[in-house]
Design a protein around this motif. Structure first.
Motif, PDB file in Angstrom:
ATOM      1  N   ILE A   1       0.863  -1.172   0.000  1.00  0.00           N
ATOM      2  CA  ILE A   1       0.000   0.000   0.000  1.00  0.00           C
ATOM      3  C   ILE A   1       0.904   1.226   0.000  1.00  0.00           C
ATOM      4  O   ILE A   1       1.958   1.227   0.622  1.00  0.00           O
ATOM      5  N   VAL A   2       0.504   2.221  -0.755  1.00  0.00           N
ATOM      6  CA  VAL A   2       1.328   3.407  -0.931  1.00  0.00           C
ATOM      7  C   VAL A   2       0.600   4.629  -0.394  1.00  0.00           C
ATOM      8  O   VAL A   2      -0.592   4.572  -0.077  1.00  0.00           O
ATOM      9  N   HIS A   3       1.330   5.700  -0.314  1.00  0.00           N
ATOM     10  CA  HIS A   3       0.773   6.978   0.097  1.00  0.00           C
ATOM     11  C   HIS A   3       1.223   8.019  -0.912  1.00  0.00           C
ATOM     12  O   HIS A   3       2.387   8.025  -1.312  1.00  0.00           O
ATOM     13  N   VAL A   4       0.303   8.848  -1.345  1.00  0.00           N
ATOM     14  CA  VAL A   4       0.631   9.957  -2.237  1.00  0.00           C
ATOM     15  C   VAL A   4       0.000  11.221  -1.674  1.00  0.00           C
ATOM     16  O   VAL A   4      -0.910  11.161  -0.845  1.00  0.00           O
ATOM     17  N   ASP A   5       0.495  12.342  -2.142  1.00  0.00           N
ATOM     18  CA  ASP A   5      -0.119  13.617  -1.807  1.00  0.00           C
ATOM     19  C   ASP A   5      -1.292  13.791  -2.762  1.00  0.00           C
ATOM     20  O   ASP A   5      -1.122  14.188  -3.914  1.00  0.00           O
ATOM     21  N   GLY A   6      -2.474  13.450  -2.304  1.00  0.00           N
ATOM     22  CA  GLY A   6      -3.668  13.470  -3.141  1.00  0.00           C
ATOM     23  C   GLY A   6      -4.096  14.851  -3.573  1.00  0.00           C
ATOM     24  O   GLY A   6      -4.957  14.983  -4.441  1.00  0.00           O
ATOM     25  N   THR A   7      -3.511  15.893  -2.989  1.00  0.00           N
ATOM     26  CA  THR A   7      -3.867  17.249  -3.397  1.00  0.00           C
ATOM     27  C   THR A   7      -3.146  17.652  -4.680  1.00  0.00           C
ATOM     28  O   THR A   7      -3.555  18.598  -5.334  1.00  0.00           O
ATOM     29  N   ARG A   8      -2.099  16.923  -5.036  1.00  0.00           N
ATOM     30  CA  ARG A   8      -1.323  17.258  -6.232  1.00  0.00           C
ATOM     31  C   ARG A   8      -2.053  16.797  -7.491  1.00  0.00           C
ATOM     32  O   ARG A   8      -2.553  15.668  -7.546  1.00  0.00           O
ATOM     33  N   PRO A   9      -2.090  17.644  -8.516  1.00  0.00           N
ATOM     34  CA  PRO A   9      -2.772  17.267  -9.758  1.00  0.00           C
ATOM     35  C   PRO A   9      -2.190  16.011 -10.419  1.00  0.00           C
ATOM     36  O   PRO A   9      -2.907  15.320 -11.143  1.00  0.00           O
ATOM     37  N   ASP A  10      -0.924  15.697 -10.159  1.00  0.00           N
ATOM     38  CA  ASP A  10      -0.316  14.515 -10.785  1.00  0.00           C
ATOM     39  C   ASP A  10      -0.478  13.249  -9.950  1.00  0.00           C
ATOM     40  O   ASP A  10       0.063  12.202 -10.302  1.00  0.00           O
ATOM     41  N   SER A  11      -1.263  13.308  -8.873  1.00  0.00           N
ATOM     42  CA  SER A  11      -1.426  12.123  -8.010  1.00  0.00           C
ATOM     43  C   SER A  11      -2.027  10.923  -8.753  1.00  0.00           C
ATOM     44  O   SER A  11      -1.588   9.790  -8.511  1.00  0.00           O
ATOM     45  N   PRO A  12      -2.975  11.088  -9.679  1.00  0.00           N
ATOM     46  CA  PRO A  12      -3.464   9.903 -10.412  1.00  0.00           C
ATOM     47  C   PRO A  12      -2.354   9.216 -11.217  1.00  0.00           C
ATOM     48  O   PRO A  12      -2.307   7.980 -11.271  1.00  0.00           O
ATOM     49  N   GLN A  13      -1.470   9.993 -11.809  1.00  0.00           N
ATOM     50  CA  GLN A  13      -0.366   9.407 -12.567  1.00  0.00           C
ATOM     51  C   GLN A  13       0.615   8.691 -11.636  1.00  0.00           C
ATOM     52  O   GLN A  13       1.147   7.625 -11.977  1.00  0.00           O
ATOM     53  N   GLN A  14       0.849   9.261 -10.468  1.00  0.00           N
ATOM     54  CA  GLN A  14       1.712   8.605  -9.476  1.00  0.00           C
ATOM     55  C   GLN A  14       1.114   7.259  -9.067  1.00  0.00           C
ATOM     56  O   GLN A  14       1.825   6.263  -8.947  1.00  0.00           O
ATOM     57  N   LEU A  15      -0.202   7.236  -8.862  1.00  0.00           N
ATOM     58  CA  LEU A  15      -0.865   5.991  -8.462  1.00  0.00           C
ATOM     59  C   LEU A  15      -0.758   4.936  -9.556  1.00  0.00           C
ATOM     60  O   LEU A  15      -0.512   3.763  -9.269  1.00  0.00           O
ATOM     61  N   LYS A  16      -0.923   5.346 -10.804  1.00  0.00           N
ATOM     62  CA  LYS A  16      -0.781   4.391 -11.909  1.00  0.00           C
ATOM     63  C   LYS A  16       0.636   3.823 -11.940  1.00  0.00           C
ATOM     64  O   LYS A  16       0.820   2.612 -12.106  1.00  0.00           O
ATOM     65  N   ALA A  17       1.624   4.676 -11.744  1.00  0.00           N
ATOM     66  CA  ALA A  17       3.022   4.214 -11.741  1.00  0.00           C
ATOM     67  C   ALA A  17       3.260   3.229 -10.591  1.00  0.00           C
ATOM     68  O   ALA A  17       3.922   2.203 -10.773  1.00  0.00           O
ATOM     69  N   TYR A  18       2.717   3.518  -9.431  1.00  0.00           N
ATOM     70  CA  TYR A  18       2.854   2.586  -8.294  1.00  0.00           C
ATOM     71  C   TYR A  18       2.157   1.261  -8.596  1.00  0.00           C
ATOM     72  O   TYR A  18       2.675   0.192  -8.297  1.00  0.00           O
ATOM     73  N   ALA A  19       0.958   1.335  -9.174  1.00  0.00           N
ATOM     74  CA  ALA A  19       0.226   0.106  -9.506  1.00  0.00           C
ATOM     75  C   ALA A  19       1.005  -0.714 -10.535  1.00  0.00           C
ATOM     76  O   ALA A  19       1.074  -1.945 -10.431  1.00  0.00           O
ATOM     77  N   ASP A  20       1.606  -0.040 -11.487  1.00  0.00           N
ATOM     78  CA  ASP A  20       2.406  -0.744 -12.498  1.00  0.00           C
ATOM     79  C   ASP A  20       3.615  -1.452 -11.871  1.00  0.00           C
ATOM     80  O   ASP A  20       4.111  -2.422 -12.423  1.00  0.00           O
ATOM     81  N   ARG A  21       4.061  -0.964 -10.703  1.00  0.00           N
ATOM     82  CA  ARG A  21       5.199  -1.587 -10.009  1.00  0.00           C
ATOM     83  C   ARG A  21       4.737  -2.570  -8.927  1.00  0.00           C
ATOM     84  O   ARG A  21       5.545  -3.030  -8.137  1.00  0.00           O
ATOM     85  N   GLY A  22       3.429  -2.849  -8.855  1.00  0.00           N
ATOM     86  CA  GLY A  22       2.946  -3.881  -7.957  1.00  0.00           C
ATOM     87  C   GLY A  22       2.165  -3.427  -6.739  1.00  0.00           C
ATOM     88  O   GLY A  22       1.743  -4.257  -5.938  1.00  0.00           O
ATOM     89  N   ALA A  23       1.966  -2.132  -6.579  1.00  0.00           N
ATOM     90  CA  ALA A  23       1.159  -1.671  -5.440  1.00  0.00           C
ATOM     91  C   ALA A  23      -0.269  -2.171  -5.599  1.00  0.00           C
ATOM     92  O   ALA A  23      -0.784  -2.310  -6.716  1.00  0.00           O
ATOM     93  N   CYS A  24      -0.912  -2.467  -4.483  1.00  0.00           N
ATOM     94  CA  CYS A  24      -2.299  -2.938  -4.552  1.00  0.00           C
ATOM     95  C   CYS A  24      -3.265  -1.989  -3.843  1.00  0.00           C
ATOM     96  O   CYS A  24      -4.470  -2.196  -3.899  1.00  0.00           O
TER      97      CYS A  24
END
Length: 184
Positions: A1-24
């Motif tokens: 499980i990861v944590h991102v700064d959800g207030t940042r406009p690029d947070s959806p892209q960060q989440l996709k990158a984490y998911a691509d590396r195996g985050a669930c």
């Protein structure tokens, strides 16, 4: 499980990158809103990436809003885990707030994470055996079970807080013992 700064406009892209590396999953505060044109972009981004969302309450009030219920409805195929019995029990203003928080069980994509008895029970003074908590145990686990059922409950250790409070092993064992009389 990861944590991102959800207030940042690029947070959806960060989440996709984490998911691509195996985050669930991702951990989000229920009140987080993304800067930019879509305040719910981080929530939708987690859903699009196939991540479960673990929600830490901080305050129960943020779980009790109509807006948070709308977010849950907005992403119905995404698992939403309500941590710490849907908020820190000791910060619930009343059992009415507990009931309101547990009413989120009406959404089939919600799951409740329960912890050890020490997360919502007061220590007995003097300490008693085998349970060092004041009796009766508040009915929070019963209420969670009644609202979510065993299929939508999971246990979390509340580590590191549980270590000095009741210990990791007791945190799990006493919770399991407490719920052992429930039907599955």
């Amino acid at each position: 499980i990861v944590h991102v700064d959800g207030t940042r406009p690029d947070s959806p892209q960060q989440l996709k990158a984490y998911a691509d590396r195996g985050a669930c999953g991702v951990r989000l505060d229920p009140g987080v809103r993304t800067a930019g044109s879509d305040p719910y972009a981080v929530w939708k981004g987690a859903a699009a990436a196939g991540l479960s969302i673990s929600v830490f309450g901080g305050t129960v009030a943020s779980l009790l809003t109509d807006e948070f219920a709308q977010i849950i409805q907005m992403i119905p195929d995404t698992k939403i885990v309500l941590e710490h019995q849907a908020g820190d029990y000791n910060n619930f203003a009343s059992f009415d707030d507990v009931k309101k928080a547990f009413a989120l069980s009406r959404f089939p994509n919600t799951i409740i994470m329960i912890g050890g008895l020490g997360e919502f029970s007061r220590r007995a003074n003097p300490v008693t055996r085998p349970l060092p908590f004041a009796l009766p145990i508040p009915p929070v686990l019963d209420m969670a079970y009644d609202a979510f059922g065993p299929q939508r409950m999971l246990w979390g250790s509340d580590f590191p807080a549980s270590a000095p409070r009741e210990g990791y092993r007791h945190s799990l064992e006493w919770t399991m013992d407490y719920l052992s009389t429930k039907s599955v």
